[in-house]
Design a protein around this motif. Sequence first.
Motif, PDB file in Angstrom:
ATOM      1  N   ASN C 202      34.428  36.542  33.276  1.00 19.91           N
ATOM      2  CA  ASN C 202      33.859  36.553  34.595  1.00 19.91           C
ATOM      3  C   ASN C 202      33.577  35.033  34.668  1.00 19.91           C
ATOM      4  OD1 ASN C 202      34.253  38.856  35.538  1.00 19.91           O
ATOM      5  ND2 ASN C 202      32.184  39.601  35.026  1.00 19.91           N
ATOM      6  N   ALA C 225      31.452  43.181  37.880  1.00 16.81           N
ATOM      7  CA  ALA C 225      31.803  41.907  38.394  1.00 16.81           C
ATOM      8  C   ALA C 225      30.903  41.060  39.005  1.00 16.81           C
ATOM      9  CB  ALA C 225      32.843  42.317  39.587  1.00 16.81           C
ATOM     10  N   ILE C 228      29.795  37.007  38.501  1.00 18.40           N
ATOM     11  CA  ILE C 228      30.720  36.246  39.345  1.00 18.40           C
ATOM     12  C   ILE C 228      29.676  35.624  40.621  1.00 18.40           C
ATOM     13  CG2 ILE C 228      32.678  35.613  40.571  1.00 18.40           C
ATOM     14  CD1 ILE C 228      34.215  37.580  38.589  1.00 18.40           C
ATOM     15  N   ALA C 297      37.731  43.219  38.716  1.00 23.32           N
ATOM     16  CA  ALA C 297      37.334  43.318  37.094  1.00 23.32           C
ATOM     17  C   ALA C 297      37.394  44.915  37.144  1.00 23.32           C
ATOM     18  CB  ALA C 297      36.188  42.852  36.944  1.00 23.32           C
ATOM     19  N   ALA C 366      36.249  40.629  31.050  1.00 28.09           N
ATOM     20  CA  ALA C 366      35.277  40.213  32.134  1.00 28.09           C
ATOM     21  C   ALA C 366      34.120  39.775  31.180  1.00 28.09           C
ATOM     22  CB  ALA C 366      35.015  40.921  33.274  1.00 28.09           C
TER      23      ALA C 366
END
Lengths: 293, 293, 573, 573
Positions: C202, C225, C228, C297, C366
Amino acid sequence: MSTAEKTKLSPNAYKSDLKPIWCPGCGDFGVLASLYRALSEMELDPANTVIVSGIGCSSRLPHFVSTYGFHSLHGRPLPIAMGVKLANPELTVIAVGGDGDGFAIGAGHFPHAARRNIDITYLVMDNEIYGLTKGQASPTSSFGQKAPSTPYGNMEEPLNTLGFAIASGASFVARGASFNTKALTELIVQAVEHKGFSFVDALSPCIMFNNHQEEWKQTVTDVAPDHDVTDKAAAFDLAIRGGFSLGIVYKELRRTLDDKYRDLAERAKASTIDEMIDAFSARKGAAIGKPIT
Amino acid sequence: MSTAEKTKLSPNAYKSDLKPIWCPGCGDFGVLASLYRALSEMELDPANTVIVSGIGCSSRLPHFVSTYGFHSLHGRPLPIAMGVKLANPELTVIAVGGDGDGFAIGAGHFPHAARRNIDITYLVMDNEIYGLTKGQASPTSSFGQKAPSTPYGNMEEPLNTLGFAIASGASFVARGASFNTKALTELIVQAVEHKGFSFVDALSPCIMFNNHQEEWKQTVTDVAPDHDVTDKAAAFDLAIRGGFSLGIVYKELRRTLDDKYRDLAERAKASTIDEMIDAFSARKGAAIGKPIT
Amino acid sequence: MARKSVVIRLAGESGEGVISSGDILTQAAARGGYWTNTFRTFPAEIKGGPCMYQVRMGSERVFSHGKWVDLLVCFNQEAWDLHWDSLHPDGVILYDDTAVEIPEEYRDRARPVRMESLAKEIGGSLRAKNMVAAGAVAAVISFDTTPIEELVLRRYAHKQGVADANIAALRAGGAEAADLADRLRVDAPVEIEEDRVLMSGNQAIAVGAVAAGVDYFGGYPITPASDILEWLSAKLPSVGGKTIQCEDEIASLASCLGASYAGAKAMTATSGPGLSLMSELLGFAGMAEIPVVIVDAQRGGPSTGLPTKTEQSDLNHALYGGHGEAPRVVIAPVSVEDCFWAAVDAFNYAERFQVPVILLTDQGLATRMEVIHRPDTSQVERWERRTLADLDDDADYRRYAYTDDHVSAMGIPGQAGGQYVATGIEHDEWGHPGYTPEIHLAMQTKRWEKLDPLKNGLVRHVTHGEEQPADVAIIGFGSTFGPVREAVDRLAAEGLSVGAFYPRVLGPFPAETVAQFAAKAKHVIVPEVNYTGQLARLVRAETGIDLVSRAKCDGLPFTAEDIHDIVNEEMAR
Amino acid sequence: MARKSVVIRLAGESGEGVISSGDILTQAAARGGYWTNTFRTFPAEIKGGPCMYQVRMGSERVFSHGKWVDLLVCFNQEAWDLHWDSLHPDGVILYDDTAVEIPEEYRDRARPVRMESLAKEIGGSLRAKNMVAAGAVAAVISFDTTPIEELVLRRYAHKQGVADANIAALRAGGAEAADLADRLRVDAPVEIEEDRVLMSGNQAIAVGAVAAGVDYFGGYPITPASDILEWLSAKLPSVGGKTIQCEDEIASLASCLGASYAGAKAMTATSGPGLSLMSELLGFAGMAEIPVVIVDAQRGGPSTGLPTKTEQSDLNHALYGGHGEAPRVVIAPVSVEDCFWAAVDAFNYAERFQVPVILLTDQGLATRMEVIHRPDTSQVERWERRTLADLDDDADYRRYAYTDDHVSAMGIPGQAGGQYVATGIEHDEWGHPGYTPEIHLAMQTKRWEKLDPLKNGLVRHVTHGEEQPADVAIIGFGSTFGPVREAVDRLAAEGLSVGAFYPRVLGPFPAETVAQFAAKAKHVIVPEVNYTGQLARLVRAETGIDLVSRAKCDGLPFTAEDIHDIVNEEMAR
Ligand SMILES: Cc1ncc(C[n+]2csc(CCOP(=O)(O)OP(=O)(O)O)c2C)c(N)n1
Ligand SMILES: Cc1ncc(C[n+]2csc(CCOP(=O)(O)OP(=O)(O)O)c2C)c(N)n1
Ligand code: SF4
Ligand code: SF4
Ligand SMILES: [Mg+2]
Ligand SMILES: [Mg+2]
């Protein structure tokens, strides 16, 4: 199997065999305890009660109750609860979830459930944060709040959920708090017994990522006894004033959507599939000019 | 390319080379005419103006204007308009669409655009019906209205869009009408010049499927001159009273989201990609204990 | 004799310090000059539930997290019960004997470590458990604790007392396992000047996005996710960009399309459920030809599924998701380092081809912490979209003009004369609604054929081992590359003609290149982490290759050993 | 000499009466005992834009709308300009000479009809144009206008004046074309006792849903699916069901899942954009194992696309849409008659397998008016879902219990002891959240393998011609069957060994059955109305058959002639 058949059960009898996985001290425990008591007080039959939730820490609640449960998708408890209620109006349907679930991704369903006045209760565990995803700001987070996705402070004004509910056409609007289980139990009872769409915004601190517990305990007040809960403008006025006042803010009696469907069913004259197909008979033919599709 | 570079253009100069495909007599013609005049009156540069719409008869509007246009998806004009404005705050951004587009499928975006107070204008052509799909009831259709999908009469209370906007945190809330282009032009000008999220609900009869033109002409009144547009409770009170009163119902000055982003950009101290990568340097290492992801 | 790498697994109840111990060891190892590769599993709940953090560190580069555990650290009984069977035959065990029972036959290679008591007594708080554990681990692998102590001093720069207590706890932990010192000695890292970085997938994507020039990020939190969104929220303002958390994923992508339309390089990041919600707007972006980058992700599915587990089950949706037939590019980075470059490519492809680009990672990649070569930002190319300004003649401007390469110039609001209406309705060159058979066919052809360069040469696909293996050809995508490349090396060493091909761009699919790669192989094997074998079906549909699908559906990444076994099984058939 | 069938095309500006003329002729033909098959295109706008209504009527059954036009009726100049090239060599033209110019060389077979003036003067209003047109058409095909007059009298039962005027206009129209009478005489229909019905695909589905016992319908308007919502809104109350128009498609499917969870047979209907929005909930239904029927009347895509045109481009999304891997059943009815039975099957499959079922039609089939055999409702079977009540022993009830057929008993609210939590999170047999590798693999296997009966025998697929053709095997899906079966008959008559196979259930895909069908064929041809050849890729991925994809992307359905040409082209290769 009608809710008429009441069964006497203690609050504990409404516990499922799963232990809540919330952080010790999470406000949701208080909301759950209040719910157990309310269910018991109303003597609701677990087999005729459905609790629908979305996704979030709070939305795990149905797993901890011995009634039927529907742990759905993020933001969708209301339309699902509507479907349950319309399919079987005998059921007591309670939608629950978090402030993010209900007012971020789920905001589009709220006004419609409210104006339709479907006879369900919506209980939001409002911690002014996204708990499950580890503390990002929610639509009810205060302005300036620092959180993982608002490191320089939240730039958005919080949504006033009570005002929003009143404007949307909710016929019962109230505020409770997890740290005041006796009052919250009462509110849940009144909300569920209200015929129509009832909304209860329960302050429920996230001690992990947004612990307002102490501050809230200090600052909450009760709705003034002389507040006229039937006066919509006054209710809105009260809702948008700063601070949290606990209690019923607005209440109105309006025919519920499920009642209207019952009327319709009674009005409609029975028909059969074959009668319906007759209308398409090539020989008899549909009324001319009427567009066929 | 800043909006400062003004250009004097006649209303006609804002017409595109496409003729509106609306039914003769459709209210949207009146709204479009008012928009042309407003754009001209404000001397907006077509190259610095963006009109964003969803899907519906009304949402075809951008095709008929010589500015930049974004004919998006059903219900999505607001988040798209927000993206346009945040990407380039120099632009004048106007979102337009229908009552179904904005308050049925799009209802979930409205409260957030409103409370964020993003500096855009949202002009809804409210015909209380789904025009493009041939006349089904919309969230603003009156109770009891008969329509293709409500053959026994609409069972839902209409949403009070002005009240909903006020409760959502819109900082400019007004009502206009397609059959009153002079006033509507003025409202659009004031809405666009308002710094913040401005909402104009323009009555715009669908003469094909829900023709209230005459009735509305008879019944609309003007907002009383003594109405205090800065008093939120009073505004809500006015909004929920029966009947349509034309004019500005609520107005408030609040910092806009784009202003807040400007402040943030000024506060933030410049950095480079290589400095950012330094923070991950294996040698120097991130601060211990701070979860790495 | 010392080893090149060691696999350390810490396990216990989430919230007990397992994750922080893992982070400490990983960061210290990186600081000490080792290469690392990690894997973690944690419960979908906030508090409670079993969690595990596996750190593999080596003096030479490690591409996977490893299967057999050399050093197992048990914080509680459940940890032992869940993980004892992953223990390497010569594996060593550290455990808190106040909480854990170890069977007789393991005692000789197990050492009790008084994590709790030492943490309280010496560390001054239960929270120091992670230090005790880290200290004990360091001793067993004879890892010089200086880097850990430096990190502690850094963290508690202004709290000398806390720092001292932590370091004391660290040393006390070491003392506990002193007699095991050297038991798992790892080679000292080769001293190098090169400055490496320690990153998750990530983070590499977020950094890569900045390198590529991202201007706008609109997102909505979702595991795995969210960080991010969080990292960019902190960093974008300092490079003049904007980040906003939207009300949902639909608004997130919608706002990105608005921003991109207005000229910004826009990105959003989500996981499966969010990608599903974006389906309609994804099609719109393809139809209106608006550049945008969407990170997915992947996590265990379907539905809410297994939010904290890894899976590669969104490939079909990435390729085909959404009604109708809307063009999009799908990129699958194969490692943390590749995540950085894939993010750059994603923006470049999006801008050049005016198309949505989906960057497909997974929970494993990730969140995996890898030591990688510091990305050389001077190597980053930025491709810009074609706009009105690039036209020699902008009279009679047509936003969707037919051109040789099927890419048309965008008018960007602010550009005089570029006014047009972006629309999801079928349209002619001017963007005017048009539904004739001719327009529809011509525009679909334009929208799809503009991507042809991605099938032919523009993309550097990832290969390892033989270019045209005679025995075994492995075709995979994304995060499985690490274990596969290690397995390929081992199989090659064992005398096989083996190679792996990882299409870096899966849509449009490089059918010919893949067919060539597999042409000579006796066995074509497609390993992937899902139930239905999505890549296998894709390869079959595109190339007709006769292959074996080895999909696995358990929420865990492959290890090099798994791949090695699979190949041997297939060879034995 | 008279013909078995005639193709009539009416064309003009939408709103001019083209559509109503077509409806009148279709209904009258049906009433007169003819078989009909129609196709229409209209603009996506409410008013204005060119529209076309093609009616094919025959004394014997007609399965497609026909390609070459025998009788072209032009309401305006554009109509001629757009359609003259579809005219059959001996085709006849009727036109309003106040509005239309017909080139010299066509005059001999063209007749001016004073539509406007006669409508006003004799019909009493412009709206009577449709009557003038209908009358003229009737004359040319020597169609006895009695049924039309009956229909008029019916419609204006209480407005004798209007009725008389309309009938006068009708006859006046006839007089205009009197001298062409017989030019296109159609055989008189075979007198039969059987009671046939005239229906569109949408109507057949709505009626089939009632026959199957639908209790709840939640929908949102969208072209071309809206009239399913509208018809059920009017009819469901009289059979005790409920219909509601929701705020969007997400709420529509969500409410259906709530209703189904509560024991109702639930359905929603939409088109592509709505199906895209339903992606996340579709996966939820598969995961939570909740029965539901979703109708997707496909239209031209991607995005808003071509709302009033036909296309078969949602197949991929129907099969793979949504993140992760969620089971669903995809049914593609092949005709209006089949729509009725497919709706019944859809509910039966949904209830028996506790899975979402997607009923895939398209604009052409959804709006096509076909005379069909009256569905024999006594033949309708209703399968009910397995519930707690069906268990001999409901102690320790497990909603997601592993069973031999992988189907578990649902607890229905109201059933004491059936309490459970429906969830989209991975779960164990009790529905409790569980993320272990074992649970995930076992549950994915359960959710997918319960559908196996649909691959093996349970489904009657649709075939025409040879069972195992030696020359040409055609594989298609849905609405293309009509023209294909006509083409197959013609090709067979020309001496070819040819056959068509239409999987009625596309997901799960009947790979073996399809492979067998195509085993002997020299040419395997897959015709479909889309750009990327979705079915062709599916067949290749599932069977490895070497086939030719003949996808066309122009928003128009195939005609029998098109298929005939395609086959000959491929044979010529
Ligand atoms: C479509 C989708 N988007 C995002 C998520 C990730 N997610 C899970 S819970 C949640 C928000 C939780 O906040 P709230 O609803 O307030 O519940 P709480 O945890 O605070 O009780 C989010 C964003 C998801 N599960 N699905
Ligand atoms: C996702 C999606 N659902 C449904 C539709 C079909 N549709 C097009 S316009 C419309 C509603 C139109 O009503 P309104 O927004 O009030 O606009 P109007 O036509 O009345 O101006 C609908 C349901 C669509 N295009 N996309
Ligand atoms: S994270 Fe917050 S909301 Fe979630 S369980 Fe813990 S305290 Fe409660
Ligand atoms: S249908 Fe109604 S809204 Fe649409 S163009 Fe016609 S009059 Fe206007
Ligand atoms: Mg919350
Ligand atoms: Mg409308």
